[in-house]
Design a protein around this motif. Structure first.
Motif, PDB file in Angstrom:
ATOM      1  N   LEU A 293       0.823  -1.207   0.000  1.00 40.84           N
ATOM      2  CA  LEU A 293       0.000   0.000   0.000  1.00 40.84           C
ATOM      3  C   LEU A 293       0.860   1.261   0.000  1.00 40.84           C
ATOM      4  N   PHE A 294       1.803   1.339   0.901  1.00 42.42           N
ATOM      5  CA  PHE A 294       2.594   2.556   1.042  1.00 42.42           C
ATOM      6  C   PHE A 294       3.638   2.711  -0.070  1.00 42.42           C
ATOM      7  N   LYS A 295       3.845   1.657  -0.854  1.00 43.31           N
ATOM      8  CA  LYS A 295       4.753   1.762  -2.003  1.00 43.31           C
ATOM      9  C   LYS A 295       4.013   2.007  -3.312  1.00 43.31           C
ATOM     10  N   HIS A 296       2.681   2.000  -3.269  1.00 44.22           N
ATOM     11  CA  HIS A 296       1.877   2.120  -4.474  1.00 44.22           C
ATOM     12  C   HIS A 296       1.750   3.591  -4.863  1.00 44.22           C
ATOM     13  N   SER A 297       2.093   3.924  -6.101  1.00 46.74           N
ATOM     14  CA  SER A 297       2.048   5.318  -6.554  1.00 46.74           C
ATOM     15  C   SER A 297       0.621   5.868  -6.565  1.00 46.74           C
TER      16      SER A 297
END
Length: 312
Positions: A81-85
């Motif tokens: 989630l936190f790496k998804h652009s």
């Protein structure tokens, strides 16, 4: 004579409801708790606590929503989630909604309220006009503005034809699609905040405003030093609803852009819907829901325990 008076029965006190209520207040409160608290707790547990607990549980699984989740992946959903652009874009868009609401929508609502808060038939008409967008369902408002922004058949198409320019498909433009959404949000909700300010302004004592005028204060000085300090509680409530509503924006975006083009106009909730529900990735969607819930709860508790507790 004194013996006769002493033998008379004591004078009966007249019944007082307030005294009876004060005498039995503790028992009444206990009875109210026994009657009303268990159903409220039961409903809150069934519709809030249990779904939240299940969402937190499912967020640790890779699960499509069918059967029993068995593929435990730990915190991988949160890492993804936190790496998804697209999540970064959705978070930034939600922040833009908050900023526009605080900087444009609420001041606009306050300016309008200051001009039409007095009781008269003309002001009542203006209040109705400005409040009408809020009455409309979000989906209906979104569909109306989708037609307005349509480059083939809508108002934008008519303007382009009148000016002799190429039609502009604003909702299909990555750079301008979310700006169009922000315009609709301001149009849709400023009437709600306007009514909050009108209610607060109508509670301002006329004696204070008249005294300010007698002291030579201008209209702007009266607004700044008398009216605004007296309605600060209403402003705090308005800010609270505005930020919390921005974190939950969904119904307007879906009929306008559906989060497009290329996921450029997602809010946090539309991101959850698109990448969690429509793609049958319930575990990932649960992780998004947990993050969104924590953001709302942290903001609500922080705001109420700091800003709204301040004397104002």
């Amino acid at each position: 004579m004194s013996e006769q008076l002493a033998s008379l029965p004591p004078k009966k006190e007249p019944f007082s409801f307030s005294a009876w209520l004060s005498k039995h207040n503790h028992g009444n409160r206990l009875l109210s708790l026994i009657i009303f608290l268990p159903p409220a707790l039961l409903l809150f547990t069934i519709f809030v606590i249990l779904p939240l607990g299940e969402a937190a549980y499912y967020s640790f699984f890779k699960w499509n929503g069918y059967g029993v989740p068995t593929n435990f992946i730990g915190f991988d959903n949160y890492t993804r989630l936190f790496k998804h652009s697209a999540f970064e874009t959705a978070s930034l868009n939600t922040l833009k909604i908050i900023v526009v609401s605080l900087v444009i929508q609420l001041p606009l609502a306050l300016v309008v309220a200051l001009n039409i808060y007095k009781k008269s038939w003309s002001n009542s008409v203006f209040r109705l006009i400005f409040f009408l967008p809020y009455i409309l369902a979000e989906v209906v408002a979104g569909l109306i503005w989708r037609f307005v922004f349509d480059g083939d058949y809508g108002v934008m198409a008519g303007m382009a034809e009148t000016l002799g320019t190429e039609p502009w498909y604003i909702l299909a433009d990555r750079e301008w699609a979310f700006t169009a959404i922000l315009v609709v949000i301001v149009w849709k909700y400023f009437g709600f905040h306007m009514m909050i300010y009108i209610a607060a302004l109508q509670g301002v004592p006329k004696d204070l405003t008249e005294a300010a005028k007698l002291d030579g204060a201008s209209r702007l000085q009266t607004i700044r030093h008398v009216k605004i300090p007296l309605i600060i509680s209403g402003i705090k409530v308005s800010v609270f609803f505005s930020i919390l509503g921005a974190l939950q924006t969904f119904d307007l975006i879906m009929p306008l852009t559906g989060g497009g083009p290329s996921h450029s106009s997602h809010s946090l909730v539309t991101y959850l819907y698109t990448f969690g529900i429509t793609r049958m990735n319930v575990g990932f969607g649960s992780a998004v829901g947990v993050v969104l819930f924590l953001a709302c709860v942290i903001f609500a508790f922080t705001y109420q325990n700091t800003i709204q507790k301040e004397r104002g």
